[in-house]
Design a protein around this motif. Structure first.
Motif: not given
Length: 384
Positions: A48-54, A59-71
């Protein structure tokens, strides 16, 4: 910052519960308390994109981490995934680091609220006005052969290419000079780019961070994904952007070092100068950063205004003395929080560290020689 990493990837999600903001947040039993990430990313998952959130973090940190989340987490809502990842980041982020980040945010806000930009067109990415056509064409094609068609690779992993229009370089130099004039007139105490440079300015601190984020995400990351995938090139999620200045009454040279980055973009903006060559001396891991340079690792490079140099942050380098004139360079240190976390669990860096590669080859040579000696011994033949 250290995130939990687990091999267990099969737990099923529990019914959703309500978060503090009223949104529905799914909780994964046992993983909610352990807050674990996968060891390997799901490369087929589109985050997902996390741009625009406070957010407290990029925000790019969360986009990168998302691929490493448990299925089980990947199919949940963005709020659910954000809640889970934010808990991980906060859990492993030291209090002192969070305090430092908050203070730096306040420092930036103080500058931005008082400094008046001179060239506002620089603060929003405008690719056709910033980049030369050959670079844009290669980016739009997004293929290795297209990138290589505009690049030279004078030593493995160091790429040089035409990147910025002369007009962009002029405007950015003018903006930096205007900022430094404001600093002098207001006597505002600013942070310099790093511990080695006493002159220059951090571009992110006076409002250029959004533009530089786009530069990294849309223009540097596609190239890095091709050439530096083994060193976090495909998961770049934060940056440190700054300008350094060399010449009389400024920094003169820069000692032998490695950058605090996975990938570094270095572009000469001008002006008239002589000297100041970059010298490269091989890629090294932390253990081998001070080892000797091999003859095939030596490269000296002369700067050309508008021309970019792209290299691994771990590629040892320095800058020779600028003997006359005034040289100004744009630096973008591109970082991958995911790569940095996973590197903590690795012991073998022979895929990119030159000295690790040599040690591995020597171990293989010794092992082959020992095996050969043993076979000859068994056959009753004299060892050679």
């Amino acid at each position: 910052m250290s995130f939990g990493v687990s091999r267990k990837e099969t737990q099923q999600p529990a019914p959703p519960s309500t978060g503090h903001n009223g949104n529905v947040v799914a909780v994964v039993p046992s993983m909610a308390t352990a807050h674990r990430l996968r060891l390997n990313p799901n490369t087929e998952h589109k985050p997902e994109s996390y741009e625009g959130l406070q957010l407290e973090f990029n925000p790019l940190l969360f986009s990168s981490l998302e691929r490493y989340l448990p299925p089980p987490m990947l199919s949940l809502s963005r709020d659910s995934k954000l809640h889970y990842m934010r808990d991980i980041v906060l859990r492993y982020s030291p209090d002192g680091e969070r305090t430092r980040v908050q203070r730096h945010r306040e420092y930036r806000q103080k500058i931005i609220s008082h400094y008046q930009p001179l060239h506002r067109e620089l603060y929003t990415m405008n690719a056709s006005n910033f980049f030369v056509p050959s670079f844009l064409k290669a980016i739009n094609e997004n293929k290795e052969e297209g990138f290589r068609s505009i690049m030279a690779e004078p030593t493995p992993g160091v790429f040089t290419f035409e990147m910025f229009h002369p007009r962009f370089c002029e405007l950015l130099l003018s903006e930096v000079e205007n900022f430094e004039k404001w600093v002098h007139e207001t006597k505002f105490r600013i942070m310099r780019p790093n511990t080695m440079n006493k002159f220059g300015a951090v571009l992110d601190d006076f409002g250029l961070d959004t533009m530089l984020d786009k530069l990294m995400e849309d223009f540097i990351r596609p190239i890095s994904k091709v050439f530096y995938s083994g060193m976090g090139g495909s998961t770049l999620d934060s940056h440190h952007g700054f300008v350094v200045e060399y010449g009389i009454h400024r920094d003169v040279e820069l000692g032998f070092h490695v950058d605090d980055s996975e990938v570094t973009l270095n572009v000469c903006l001008g002006k008239q100068f002589s000297g100041g060559d970059l010298f490269f001396r091989g890629v090294r891991c932390d253990k081998h950063v001070n080892t000797e340079t091999q003859s095939d690792e030596i490269l000296d490079y002369s700067h050309v205004p508008g021309r970019a140099v792209l290299h691994r942050g771990r590629h040892r380098h320095g800058a020779r003395a600028t003997t006359s004139g005034h040289r100004c360079n744009l630096l973008l240190w591109c970082r991958s929080s995911v790569f940095r976390e996973l590197r903590k669990y690795q012991k073998d860096f022979s895929s990119w560290c030159g000295e690790c590669q040599r040690e591995k080859k020597e171990r293989q040579r010794v092992s082959i020689a020992a095996t050969k000696q043993e076979l000859l011994k068994r056959e009753g033949k004299p060892a050679t």
